[in-house]
Scaffold this motif. Structure first.
Motif, PDB file in Angstrom:
ATOM      1  N   LYS A 289       0.825  -1.208   0.000  1.00 51.41           N
ATOM      2  CA  LYS A 289       0.000   0.000   0.000  1.00 51.41           C
ATOM      3  C   LYS A 289       0.859   1.258   0.000  1.00 51.41           C
ATOM      4  CE  LYS A 289      -3.849  -2.289   2.236  1.00 51.41           C
ATOM      5  NZ  LYS A 289      -4.632  -2.452   3.457  1.00 51.41           N
ATOM      6  N   ALA A 290       1.997   1.213   0.691  1.00 47.01           N
ATOM      7  CA  ALA A 290       2.897   2.369   0.693  1.00 47.01           C
ATOM      8  C   ALA A 290       3.551   2.557  -0.674  1.00 47.01           C
ATOM      9  CB  ALA A 290       3.961   2.198   1.771  1.00 47.01           C
ATOM     10  N   CYS A 291       3.839   1.455  -1.353  1.00 45.47           N
ATOM     11  CA  CYS A 291       4.523   1.534  -2.651  1.00 45.47           C
ATOM     12  C   CYS A 291       3.651   2.176  -3.725  1.00 45.47           C
ATOM     13  CB  CYS A 291       4.992   0.158  -3.093  1.00 45.47           C
ATOM     14  SG  CYS A 291       6.514  -0.346  -2.277  1.00 45.47           S
ATOM     15  N   TYR A 292       2.323   2.097  -3.626  1.00 43.25           N
ATOM     16  CA  TYR A 292       1.462   2.771  -4.588  1.00 43.25           C
ATOM     17  C   TYR A 292       1.740   4.272  -4.592  1.00 43.25           C
ATOM     18  CZ  TYR A 292      -1.490  -1.288  -5.534  1.00 43.25           C
ATOM     19  OH  TYR A 292      -1.964  -2.509  -5.929  1.00 43.25           O
ATOM     20  N   VAL A 293       1.891   4.844  -3.416  1.00 47.30           N
ATOM     21  CA  VAL A 293       2.140   6.284  -3.300  1.00 47.30           C
ATOM     22  C   VAL A 293       3.591   6.596  -3.648  1.00 47.30           C
ATOM     23  CG1 VAL A 293       2.007   8.261  -1.757  1.00 47.30           C
ATOM     24  CG2 VAL A 293       0.364   6.416  -1.522  1.00 47.30           C
TER      25      VAL A 293
ATOM     26  N   ASP B 279      10.476  -0.909   3.051  1.00 44.94           N
ATOM     27  CA  ASP B 279      10.940  -2.234   3.428  1.00 44.94           C
ATOM     28  C   ASP B 279       9.944  -2.848   4.410  1.00 44.94           C
ATOM     29  OD1 ASP B 279      13.294  -2.003   1.938  1.00 44.94           O
ATOM     30  OD2 ASP B 279      14.285  -0.945   3.583  1.00 44.94           O
ATOM     31  N   LYS B 280       9.915  -4.162   4.444  1.00 48.94           N
ATOM     32  CA  LYS B 280       8.977  -4.862   5.327  1.00 48.94           C
ATOM     33  C   LYS B 280       9.431  -4.756   6.777  1.00 48.94           C
ATOM     34  CE  LYS B 280       6.656  -9.373   5.487  1.00 48.94           C
ATOM     35  NZ  LYS B 280       6.179  -9.167   6.816  1.00 48.94           N
ATOM     36  N   GLY B 281       8.502  -4.401   7.652  1.00 45.97           N
ATOM     37  CA  GLY B 281       8.773  -4.357   9.083  1.00 45.97           C
ATOM     38  C   GLY B 281       8.203  -5.596   9.757  1.00 45.97           C
TER      39      GLY B 281
ATOM     40  N   HIS C 122       8.968   0.017   6.896  1.00 44.68           N
ATOM     41  CA  HIS C 122       9.962   1.062   7.124  1.00 44.68           C
ATOM     42  C   HIS C 122      10.070   1.839   5.811  1.00 44.68           C
ATOM     43  CE1 HIS C 122      10.827  -1.164  10.717  1.00 44.68           C
ATOM     44  NE2 HIS C 122      11.451  -2.139  10.086  1.00 44.68           N
ATOM     45  N   ILE C 123       9.644   3.111   5.825  1.00 45.68           N
ATOM     46  CA  ILE C 123       9.603   3.926   4.610  1.00 45.68           C
ATOM     47  C   ILE C 123      10.783   4.891   4.616  1.00 45.68           C
ATOM     48  CG2 ILE C 123       8.198   5.494   3.222  1.00 45.68           C
ATOM     49  CD1 ILE C 123       5.753   4.413   4.777  1.00 45.68           C
ATOM     50  N   THR C 124      11.497   4.966   3.492  1.00 49.81           N
ATOM     51  CA  THR C 124      12.667   5.838   3.366  1.00 49.81           C
ATOM     52  C   THR C 124      12.515   6.714   2.133  1.00 49.81           C
ATOM     53  OG1 THR C 124      14.012   4.086   4.331  1.00 49.81           O
ATOM     54  CG2 THR C 124      15.186   5.887   3.267  1.00 49.81           C
ATOM     55  N   ILE C 125      12.853   8.004   2.289  1.00 44.53           N
ATOM     56  CA  ILE C 125      12.863   8.950   1.172  1.00 44.53           C
ATOM     57  C   ILE C 125      14.234   9.605   1.127  1.00 44.53           C
ATOM     58  CG2 ILE C 125      11.908  11.106   0.258  1.00 44.53           C
ATOM     59  CD1 ILE C 125       9.232  10.328   1.366  1.00 44.53           C
TER      60      ILE C 125
END
Length: 128
Positions: free
Chosen positions: A34-38, A95-97, A120-123
């Motif tokens: 779901k995070a990867c869509y954004v 990444d998967k938490g 775990h979201i990284t920008i």
């Protein structure tokens, strides 16, 4: 085994550290998919366009990513002295938490396992 004194090894490791401004959100209560869509929508865009995309995106993950993107922009401006107009989203990934395991009661005394994903979201930003 590495050669040299511990402080010398740390100094060499820190010299090779990534100097690009970034922000990381750990244990976000949203699944990686779901995070990867954004994240796919803002990858490679300049920060003003990326902020516009996540501001008007109806997904729940976009509110988390908007806050994270603003943090990365502030890091670039304050810590690295970069110009905000020249910044763009160079890398963004999730990444998967750890998975939260829950139990849902079902018929006839059974219990179904529900697994709630975290990520775990990284920008990472850079200047053009």
């Amino acid at each position: 085994m590495a050669k040299g004194h511990r402080s010398q090894i740390k100094r060499e490791r820190n010299a090779n550290a990534d100097k690009r401004p970034s922000a990381k959100l750990s244990y976000a209560r949203v699944s990686v998919q779901k995070a990867c869509y954004v994240l796919d929508a803002i990858r490679g865009k300049d920060v003003q366009t990326a902020l516009g995309i996540v501001t008007y995106n109806p997904r729940y993950a976009s509110t988390l990513i908007e806050k994270l993107l603003k943090s990365a922009i502030a890091n670039a401006e304050n810590n690295n002295g970069m110009n905000v107009e020249n910044l763009y989203v160079e890398e963004c990934y999730a990444d998967k938490g750890p998975t939260l395991k829950r139990v849902k009661p079902r018929a006839q005394g059974r219990a179904y396992r529900i697994e709630r994903g975290t990520s775990h979201i990284t920008i990472v930003l850079n200047e053009r």
